[in-house]
Design a protein around this motif. Structure first.
Motif, PDB file in Angstrom:
ATOM      1  N   MET A 126       0.853  -1.242  -0.149  1.00 30.62           N
ATOM      2  CA  MET A 126      -0.019  -0.013   0.041  1.00 30.62           C
ATOM      3  C   MET A 126       0.876   1.242  -0.110  1.00 30.62           C
ATOM      4  SD  MET A 126      -3.221   0.800   1.726  1.00 30.62           S
ATOM      5  CE  MET A 126      -4.098   2.425   2.014  1.00 30.62           C
ATOM      6  N   THR A 144       2.071   4.822   1.128  1.00 33.35           N
ATOM      7  CA  THR A 144       1.791   5.746   2.041  1.00 33.35           C
ATOM      8  C   THR A 144       2.747   6.863   1.964  1.00 33.35           C
ATOM      9  OG1 THR A 144       3.652   4.635   3.419  1.00 33.35           O
ATOM     10  CG2 THR A 144       1.200   3.985   3.664  1.00 33.35           C
ATOM     11  N   THR A 145       2.136   8.035   2.325  1.00 34.38           N
ATOM     12  CA  THR A 145       2.971   9.268   1.952  1.00 34.38           C
ATOM     13  C   THR A 145       4.283   9.031   3.050  1.00 34.38           C
ATOM     14  OG1 THR A 145       1.520  10.078   3.653  1.00 34.38           O
ATOM     15  CG2 THR A 145       1.329  10.869   1.283  1.00 34.38           C
ATOM     16  N   GLN A 146       4.195   8.269   4.224  1.00 35.29           N
ATOM     17  CA  GLN A 146       5.146   8.214   5.110  1.00 35.29           C
ATOM     18  C   GLN A 146       6.464   7.759   4.501  1.00 35.29           C
ATOM     19  OE1 GLN A 146       4.584   5.357   7.834  1.00 35.29           O
ATOM     20  NE2 GLN A 146       5.780   6.140   9.536  1.00 35.29           N
ATOM     21  N   TYR A 147       5.948   6.664   3.826  1.00 32.24           N
ATOM     22  CA  TYR A 147       7.367   6.016   2.891  1.00 32.24           C
ATOM     23  C   TYR A 147       7.904   6.518   1.862  1.00 32.24           C
ATOM     24  CZ  TYR A 147      10.067   1.788   1.501  1.00 32.24           C
ATOM     25  OH  TYR A 147      10.922   1.032   0.869  1.00 32.24           O
ATOM     26  N   LYS A 205      -4.024   0.983  -5.372  1.00 29.44           N
ATOM     27  CA  LYS A 205      -3.393   1.271  -4.057  1.00 29.44           C
ATOM     28  C   LYS A 205      -2.177   0.780  -3.541  1.00 29.44           C
ATOM     29  CE  LYS A 205      -8.410   1.795  -2.603  1.00 29.44           C
ATOM     30  NZ  LYS A 205      -9.404   1.049  -2.210  1.00 29.44           N
ATOM     31  N   THR A 206      -1.735  -0.406  -4.355  1.00 27.99           N
ATOM     32  CA  THR A 206      -0.567  -0.904  -3.983  1.00 27.99           C
ATOM     33  C   THR A 206       0.299  -1.170  -5.073  1.00 27.99           C
ATOM     34  OG1 THR A 206      -1.156  -3.107  -4.812  1.00 27.99           O
ATOM     35  CG2 THR A 206      -1.913  -2.477  -2.248  1.00 27.99           C
ATOM     36  N   GLU A 207       1.591  -1.543  -4.631  1.00 27.22           N
ATOM     37  CA  GLU A 207       2.660  -1.449  -5.773  1.00 27.22           C
ATOM     38  C   GLU A 207       2.336  -2.626  -6.671  1.00 27.22           C
ATOM     39  OE1 GLU A 207       3.258  -1.567  -2.359  1.00 27.22           O
ATOM     40  OE2 GLU A 207       4.722   0.220  -1.994  1.00 27.22           O
ATOM     41  N   ARG A 208       1.527  -3.407  -6.517  1.00 26.44           N
ATOM     42  CA  ARG A 208       1.219  -4.622  -7.191  1.00 26.44           C
ATOM     43  C   ARG A 208       0.202  -4.057  -8.234  1.00 26.44           C
ATOM     44  NH1 ARG A 208      -0.022 -10.264  -7.397  1.00 26.44           N
ATOM     45  NH2 ARG A 208      -2.064 -10.240  -8.728  1.00 26.44           N
ATOM     46  N   GLU A 261       8.007  -8.245  15.112  1.00 16.43           N
ATOM     47  CA  GLU A 261       7.815  -6.913  14.387  1.00 16.43           C
ATOM     48  C   GLU A 261       8.606  -5.965  15.123  1.00 16.43           C
ATOM     49  OE1 GLU A 261       6.661  -6.420  11.622  1.00 16.43           O
ATOM     50  OE2 GLU A 261       5.942  -4.216  11.778  1.00 16.43           O
ATOM     51  N   LYS A 292      11.503  -3.737  13.396  1.00 24.53           N
ATOM     52  CA  LYS A 292      11.512  -2.185  13.198  1.00 24.53           C
ATOM     53  C   LYS A 292      12.819  -1.500  13.780  1.00 24.53           C
ATOM     54  CE  LYS A 292       6.578  -0.820  13.380  1.00 24.53           C
ATOM     55  NZ  LYS A 292       5.740  -0.788  14.246  1.00 24.53           N
ATOM     56  N   GLU A 346      15.499  -2.183  11.092  1.00 29.55           N
ATOM     57  CA  GLU A 346      15.488  -1.525  10.200  1.00 29.55           C
ATOM     58  C   GLU A 346      15.985   0.063  10.277  1.00 29.55           C
ATOM     59  OE1 GLU A 346      11.818  -1.447   7.107  1.00 29.55           O
ATOM     60  OE2 GLU A 346      11.620  -0.587   8.765  1.00 29.55           O
ATOM     61  N   MET A 400      10.580  -3.040   1.740  1.00 29.39           N
ATOM     62  CA  MET A 400       9.135  -2.757   1.819  1.00 29.39           C
ATOM     63  C   MET A 400       8.555  -4.314   2.282  1.00 29.39           C
ATOM     64  SD  MET A 400       7.212  -0.416   1.137  1.00 29.39           S
ATOM     65  CE  MET A 400       5.477  -0.010   1.403  1.00 29.39           C
ATOM     66  N   ARG A 405       5.146  -6.857   9.420  1.00 23.53           N
ATOM     67  CA  ARG A 405       4.214  -7.820   9.736  1.00 23.53           C
ATOM     68  C   ARG A 405       2.868  -7.826   8.777  1.00 23.53           C
ATOM     69  NH1 ARG A 405       1.140  -8.084  15.720  1.00 23.53           N
ATOM     70  NH2 ARG A 405       0.043  -9.630  15.186  1.00 23.53           N
ATOM     71  N   ALA A 419      -9.065  -3.784   0.291  1.00 23.97           N
ATOM     72  CA  ALA A 419      -8.967  -2.523   0.165  1.00 23.97           C
ATOM     73  C   ALA A 419      -7.358  -2.092  -0.007  1.00 23.97           C
ATOM     74  CB  ALA A 419      -9.348  -1.805   1.407  1.00 23.97           C
ATOM     75  N   GLY A 420      -6.392  -3.070   0.088  1.00 24.04           N
ATOM     76  CA  GLY A 420      -5.136  -2.864  -0.572  1.00 24.04           C
ATOM     77  C   GLY A 420      -4.137  -2.916   0.748  1.00 24.04           C
ATOM     78  N   PHE A 421      -4.761  -3.112   2.102  1.00 24.68           N
ATOM     79  CA  PHE A 421      -3.467  -2.925   3.118  1.00 24.68           C
ATOM     80  C   PHE A 421      -3.042  -4.439   3.082  1.00 24.68           C
ATOM     81  CE2 PHE A 421      -7.192  -0.208   4.380  1.00 24.68           C
ATOM     82  CZ  PHE A 421      -6.398   0.936   4.676  1.00 24.68           C
ATOM     83  N   GLN A 422      -1.647  -4.404   3.089  1.00 26.97           N
ATOM     84  CA  GLN A 422      -0.958  -5.672   2.941  1.00 26.97           C
ATOM     85  C   GLN A 422      -0.261  -5.718   4.500  1.00 26.97           C
ATOM     86  OE1 GLN A 422       1.086  -4.547  -0.279  1.00 26.97           O
ATOM     87  NE2 GLN A 422      -0.013  -5.965  -1.562  1.00 26.97           N
ATOM     88  N   ARG A 434       2.446  -1.766   8.364  1.00 25.40           N
ATOM     89  CA  ARG A 434       2.839  -0.349   8.128  1.00 25.40           C
ATOM     90  C   ARG A 434       1.857   0.233   7.372  1.00 25.40           C
ATOM     91  NH1 ARG A 434       8.716   0.201   6.518  1.00 25.40           N
ATOM     92  NH2 ARG A 434       8.482  -1.910   6.096  1.00 25.40           N
ATOM     93  N   ASP A 435       0.965  -0.292   6.719  1.00 24.93           N
ATOM     94  CA  ASP A 435       0.128   0.362   5.819  1.00 24.93           C
ATOM     95  C   ASP A 435      -1.129   0.981   6.786  1.00 24.93           C
ATOM     96  OD1 ASP A 435       1.273  -0.488   3.649  1.00 24.93           O
ATOM     97  OD2 ASP A 435      -0.064  -2.257   3.196  1.00 24.93           O
ATOM     98  N   GLU A 476      -0.745   4.635   9.159  1.00 26.64           N
ATOM     99  CA  GLU A 476      -0.720   6.123   8.899  1.00 26.64           C
ATOM    100  C   GLU A 476      -2.412   6.490   8.998  1.00 26.64           C
ATOM    101  OE1 GLU A 476       0.663   7.222   4.921  1.00 26.64           O
ATOM    102  OE2 GLU A 476       2.127   8.394   6.273  1.00 26.64           O
TER     103      GLU A 476
END
Lengths: 415, 344
Positions: free
Chosen positions: A1, A3-6, A24-27, A199, A203, A206, B1, B5, B23-26, B29-30, B33
């Motif tokens: 997805m 995000t402006t954050q990324y 909405k996603t890279e895919r 997770e 983080k 990362e 990317m 999780r 809805a595109g949430f994977q 992190r998505d 926000e």
């Protein structure tokens, strides 16, 4: 997805536009036709292609050279601290993999995990592969995820204070408090806690590893390769250095609190091992044939672990119990699905051999009991090898195969 | 990317999970926000809030081993009134751990339970835990009469130690009133009780020990699906582990013994049968300490067979009118028993 954050706020408009047409996603973006997107939205072609390049850069897998793979392979060994065990593993455990210890109750799985944790923290003191480390040895870090309250701080302190393995370190004045501060304990009681912990560790890694300057060049390079896209061909020294600097600055700007978290960064920068003791305790309640969600969680957890192990060069050590399905045979718990997941499976069992008495450096006789440690499965290395591991009091060691008798005189050779 | 999780690992209902994926949430992190308002476009506001709470769930606190060391040193263990057994366990039954006692009928498991539920109340001035006890009785073997006997012996000892001039603080009635007794008749009641035990413990914050006498009783009959039994026991143990950790208390579990047969492949050798703890191999992993109680030459023995920090050891004890005590006659030198008899 997206995000402006990324991707940064200057792409906010494009992201907004794209989401109105369902991308909405890279895919979604990479599968859609450029003409379709450009005709449906008001994005200018220049902006669109710039954004697309950015997206491709984030999805791209970095190229690795065969030579560096071999170097990595040789460098990535992590000694278990027991010479016999290292021998059957062809040098030791490998970072970037998931290894697994299983065995019946009371066979010493947790003991071995405690010992390997301690040996990992102090590994650079024993390392012979890299001479530069011997001059300035540093302590590594270990994370211990404890799901059954089996972690015992007094036990690990006593191991360090009394085992002959660490006698040299004690002599040169490495304080037990410093060693123990390199070991972090997370106590988790269900699988969601474990996932949450994994997770949060990811983080930290990362955000921490990007800024670690003294960390290996390859790691740094990988990160930058993700940021830079198709300039791989030009890897002259000059360009390389410049990039590295840029990366460092950008990370520092982004965080801006490098000093506050210096200690955490240092901890995660040297993280070499994550122990999960035990995985079956949190998973076995969920894994059942009628309910697929348990399997899904198990696979998700391993995927996250595998990704983390490989990206950040960490060894993941899981401890697992046994389940008995028939009256005579016991086998590692969690069914057949799990057996495909770890790269290495060790199996501990009791053996009928006699107890032995080992004389330590202070001249005390210690009764040690033998355990058989067998390699059930290995992706690299040989399967089916086994060795004897002796455990008792504050000593855990595995002599070289064939070296059966333990005497006070050749105590050096048991480690 | 990648590597973050995935949504699929959140504790959500399948319906919501599917909606999020569509809805595109994977990954988590998505979700970081988004606001509840954004999320609630597709699902109800309550669900949206629930999802966001999941992602912002309190993370598990990390402690370094040196911190844990300091913390665990502070916890007082619960004495069994037998010095030999206390020493074997490193000062008594440890707090924040699960300790299992296994033994054949009549060896004194219930006596241990009553003794511990009384001893947990030893006042702090005598370096005791000064707590309360929860006694979960599945077999109906708890006898209040016996508890009163053991309690009065304890009162005598405690008051004997009080300094002259101070009034006796402990009496039998207060001791018995601080033992919270649950009588359970089937395993459904047991599962239900363990699930709501944390509510009870919040109200009774002084509880320092939970005794289950015995775990095996309701699980040894009426189960045709053994895999189900294993799963129930595992999640029961996981709940108890969590309780032990979050409420800083000791969990003591009693287990029965069962007979295991070994059919020898060699025809000339005779088949063997030995006593092993009931509930099978996977249960054996759930406890931090496991002690087997047995008779040998007319003396009661306790053998620590599993422990993360203490060595395996055999000691002797006796049970008298006043409860559990050391064997006075110094024949208590620890003898080694062939290990094969005790372990499978």
């Amino acid at each position: 997805m997206f995000t402006t954050q990324y991707y940064g706020s200057h792409y906010a408009n494009i992201i907004q536009e794209l989401s109105t047409i369902g991308i909405k996603t890279e895919r979604d973006l990479l599968l859609a036709k450029d003409e379709f997107i450009l005709s449906k939205t008001n994005i200018s072609p220049e902006d669109y292609y710039e954004f697309k390049r950015e997206v491709i850069a984030t999805c791209k897998v970095p190229v690795r050279r065969g030579l560096s793979l071999i170097e990595e392979h040789q460098r990535s060994l992590l000694s278990t601290g027991c010479i016999g065990l290292d021998n059957i593993l062809e040098g030791g455990l490998r970072v970037g993999e998931i290894a697994d210890i299983s065995g019946a109750a009371g066979t010493g799985k947790t003991q071995l995990a405690h010992f390997i944790s301690l040996a990992t923290i102090t590994s650079s003191f024993f390392s012979t592969a890299d001479p530069s480390h011997i001059l300035t040895p540093t302590l590594s870090s270990v994370i211990y995820i404890d799901t059954t309250l089996s972690f015992h701080p007094t036990r690990i302190r006593d191991l360090y204070l009394h085992s002959d393995k660490f006698a040299d370190l004690r002599d040169i004045g490495v304080d037990v408090g410093v060693v123990l501060s390199r070991l972090k304990i997370y106590r988790c009681f269900d699988v969601y806690d474990v996932l949450e912990t994994v997770e949060s560790v990811r983080k930290e890694l990362e955000s921490g590893r990007g800024a670690e300057k003294q960390w290996t060049e390859e790691d740094g390079a990988e990160d930058e390769e993700r940021v830079e896209d198709d300039k791989l061909a030009c890897c002259q020294e000059g360009v390389w250095d410049e990039r590295e600097e840029n990366a460092n600055i950008s990370v520092k700007d982004g965080k801006g609190n490098g000093n506050d978290h210096g200690e955490t960064k240092d901890f995660y920068g040297r993280l070499k091992l994550i122990v999960i003791d035990s995985v079956s305790a949190v998973l076995s309640g969920l894994v059942q044939t009628s309910h697929s969600q348990g399997y899904s969680l198990m696979m998700t957890l391993t995927q996250m672990l595998q990704h983390m192990a490989r990206t950040y060069n960490i060894l993941i050590l899981t401890v697992k119990t046994l389940s008995a399905f028939s009256a005579v045979d016991t086998k590692p718990a969690l069914g057949t699905t799990w057996t495909h997941l770890p790269s290495l499976q060790l199996y501990l069992s009791r053996c009928a051999d006699e107890e032995r008495v080992y004389t330590n450096r202070d001249g005390e006789g210690i009764t040690v009991q033998p355990r058989v440690c067998e390699v059930l499965r290995a992706r690299t290395g040989v399967m089916g090898l086994w060795c004897l591991v002796y455990m008792g009091d504050n000593e855990i060691f595995a002599p070289e195969p064939g070296e059966y008798y333990i005497s006070g005189s050749d105590q050096e050779s048991i480690y | 990317m990648s590597g973050a999780r995935p949504i699929s690992s959140l504790d959500l209902s399948p319906g919501i999970r599917t909606k999020l994926t569509k809805a595109g949430f994977q990954t988590v992190r998505d979700l970081e926000e988004t606001t509840p308002v954004d999320l609630s476009k597709g699902i109800s506001t309550d669900d949206a809030l629930k999802i966001l709470q999941q992602t912002k769930r309190n993370t598990v606190d990390a402690m370094s081993a040196s911190e844990v060391l300091v913390r665990e040193r502070l916890a007082a263990s619960i004495s069994t009134s037998s010095n030999a057994i206390d020493n074997m366990l490193g000062g008594g039954v440890p707090i924040r751990k699960i300790t299992e006692f296994c033994g054949a009928p009549g060896i004194g498991k219930t006596q241990f339970g009553i003794q511990l539920s009384v001893n947990v109340q030893i006042p702090e001035t005598l370096s005791g835990p000064e707590g309360e006890a929860v006694y979960i009785d599945t077999e109906g073997s708890f006898i209040a009469q016996r508890a009163a006997e053991i309690a009065s012996a304890m009162v005598e000892r405690v008051n004997g130690h009080q300094h002259a001039g101070t009034e006796a603080l402990v009496n039998v009635d207060t001791i018995l009133s601080k033992i919270h007794y649950f009588r359970l008749h089937n395993c459904v009641e047991l599962i239900a009780l363990v699930k709501v035990l944390d509510e009870f413990l919040k109200e009774h914050s002084k509880v320092k020990i939970i005794i289950i006498d015995s775990i095996a009783f309701h699980f040894r009959h009426g189960f045709s699906d053994m895999a189900l039994r294993t799963r129930i026991l595992n999640s029961l143990a996981q709940d108890l582990t969590k309780i032990a950790h979050s409420f800083n208390l000791a969990v003591v579990i009693f287990n029965q013994m069962t007979t295991k047969f070994f059919v020898s492949s060699d025809r000339s050798a005779t088949d063997q049968a030995i006593l092993i703890p009931a509930l099978g191999e996977s249960w054996a992993h759930q406890c931090n300490n496991r002690i087997i109680l047995y008779w040998q030459d007319g003396i009661r023995c306790a053998n620590l067979i599993k422990s993360a920090n203490r060595r395996e050891q055999i000691v002797t004890y006796q049970i008298g009118a006043t409860g559990i005590r050391d064997v006075i006659d110094d024949a208590s030198s620890s003898r080694k028993r062939p290990r094969e008899d005790l372990n499978d």
